[in-house]
Write a protein that holds these residues in place. Structure first.
Motif: not given
Length: 101
Positions: A35-43, A47-58, A70-77
């Motif tokens: 299924p990962e081949r059925n839509y454009p995606s970004i990985l 080390t740092n800033g992945k969550g912020s980068t993902a939110a901005i790109l989204e 968007r899926y990110t890990s780990p969660h905060i709360r």
């Protein structure tokens, strides 16, 4: 399945620990028909800033007319913080239904 049951089920998977390598996810992707081949995606890796980068790109993708998830890990709360559809976190009942499936 209730939300509480879904969270308990997911937390129960942690007892199996981390297994390095891509064999398991590759087998799952193959079983699901790639299924990962059925839509454009970004990985996003690093080390740092992945969550912020993902939110901005989204937000940029949504502003450009794309439907986003968007899926990110780990969660905060809350576990639901990990999964967003169209910029909104998944609701607890939606998470429970998905885990139940």
């Amino acid at each position: 399945m209730t939300y509480e049951e879904a969270v308990a089920f997911l937390k129960g998977r942690e007892r199996f620990g981390i297994k390095f390598g891509l064999e398991n996810i590759d087998s799952l992707a193959e079983f699901l028909g790639r299924p990962e081949r059925n839509y454009p995606s970004i990985l996003i890796a690093g080390t740092n800033g992945k969550g912020s980068t993902a939110a901005i790109l989204e937000s940029v993708a949504r502003a450009s007319g794309y439907r986003t998830g968007r899926y990110t890990s780990p969660h905060i709360r809350f576990l639901e913080e990990r999964i967003h559809v169209e910029g909104e976190p998944i609701r607890g009942d939606e998470l429970a239904a998905a885990v139940g499936r």
